[in-house]
Write a protein that holds these residues in place. Structure first.
Motif, short mmCIF file in Angstrom:
data_model
loop_
_atom_site.label_atom_id
_atom_site.label_comp_id
_atom_site.label_asym_id
_atom_site.label_seq_id
_atom_site.Cartn_x
_atom_site.Cartn_y
_atom_site.Cartn_z
N LEU A 1 81.87 84.55 -39.73
CA LEU A 1 83.08 85.07 -40.37
C LEU A 1 82.99 84.92 -41.88
CD1 LEU A 1 85.63 83.60 -37.83
CD2 LEU A 1 84.85 85.97 -37.99
N GLU A 2 82.29 83.89 -42.31
CA GLU A 2 82.09 83.63 -43.74
C GLU A 2 80.70 83.03 -43.94
OE1 GLU A 2 84.37 84.00 -46.33
OE2 GLU A 2 86.14 84.46 -45.13
N VAL A 3 80.09 83.34 -45.08
CA VAL A 3 78.83 82.71 -45.48
C VAL A 3 79.08 82.03 -46.82
CG1 VAL A 3 76.41 83.04 -46.09
CG2 VAL A 3 77.44 84.44 -44.27
N ILE A 4 78.97 80.73 -46.81
CA ILE A 4 79.20 79.91 -48.02
C ILE A 4 77.86 79.74 -48.73
CG2 ILE A 4 79.99 77.66 -48.87
CD1 ILE A 4 82.21 78.73 -47.29
N THR A 5 77.83 80.01 -50.02
CA THR A 5 76.58 79.84 -50.76
C THR A 5 76.65 78.73 -51.80
OG1 THR A 5 77.24 81.57 -52.31
CG2 THR A 5 75.87 82.24 -50.45
N LYS A 6 77.86 78.27 -52.10
CA LYS A 6 78.01 77.18 -53.08
C LYS A 6 77.87 75.83 -52.38
CE LYS A 6 80.64 77.50 -56.63
NZ LYS A 6 81.82 77.50 -57.47
#
Length: 184
Positions: free
Chosen positions: A135-140
Motif C-alpha cells: 500500500l505504501e513504499v517508504i524510502t526514508k
C-alpha cells in the motif's frame, strides 16, 4: 495494533538494516504488539517482542518456503505487515499480502540490496511484485546512531537530531498503520 515485521537482517547481523529493525521494534513495542520474522537463529532479544527465526543456512528454496510458512502463520493474528526490502523477503511478503489480504507497507531501507536488485532482471521482478502488493513504499530511513567515544564530548546535537528524525519516522509509520490498519 499487531504488527509483523519481515526482515532479512537482524542483530547479531551488523548491517544498518539490522540495527534499524531492532531500533524500530524497540520504539514500536511500547504501544504495539510486535512479531519479527527473520533469517537467523539467535536474535538479540527485545522485551515484549516475539521472534520467529528461519535458519539462513538452509537451501534457498527450502528457506524461502519456511519463511512463507512462518509469515502465513504470523499474519493470521496481525493487523499490518511491515517488510524490509531484500529478495529473500520480497517474494514471501508479496505472496502473503496477496493471499491473506493483509495491509503491506514496504520499507526500502537496504540500499545495497536495492542497488543489486537494479542490476538483475529477476530481482527487479521480485521487487516490483512485492511493491505492487504494498500500500505504501517508504524510502526514508533515520540516520544511524552517532558514535559516542570515550574521553570525547558527547555529540549532543547529533544525538538530538538522531532522536528527532526517529520520532518523525515513527510518527509517519504510526499514521500509515492507522490509515491501513483495522477500523475498530
Amino acid at each position: 495494533m499487531r504488527i509483523v515485521i519481515a526482515t532479512p537482517l537482524y542483530p547479531p547481523d551488523t548491517a544498518d538494516l539490522a540495527l534499524y529493525t531492532k531500533d524500530l521494534a524497540q520504539r514500536l513495542s511500547a504501544s504495539h504488539t510486535i512479531t519479527i520474522i527473520l533469517y537467523g537463529t539467535l536474535p538479540e532479544d527485545i522485551s515484549g517482542v516475539q521472534f520467529i527465526c528461519v535458519d539462513k543456512h538452509k537451501p534457498t528454496l527450502l528457506r524461502i518456503f519456511l519463511y512463507i510458512k512462518a509469515l502465513a502463520k504470523a499474519v493470521q493474528k496481525s493487523d499490518i505487515l511491515y517488510a524490509q526490502n531484500g529478495p529473500s523477503v520480497e517474494l514471501p511478503v508479496g505472496i502473503i499480502a496477496r493471499f491473506f489480504k493483509i495491509p503491506l507497507i514496504t520499507h526500502r531501507g537496504d540500499l545495497k540490496a536495492h542497488q543489486k536488485t537494479q542490476k538483475s532482471f529477476f530481482l527487479r521482478l521480485l521487487k516490483d511484485f512485492s511493491e505492487s502488493c504494498s500500500l505504501e513504499v517508504i524510502t526514508k530511513t533515520p540516520p544511524t546512531k552517532p558514535e559516542v567515544l570515550p574521553f570525547q564530548p558527547k555529540p549532543q546535537e547529533k544525538l538530538l537530531d538522531y532522536e528527532r528524525k526517529w520520532k518523525e519516522h515513527v510518527d509517519t509509520l504510526e499514521a500509515l498503520f492507522k490509515k491501513y490498519g483495522p477500523t475498530k
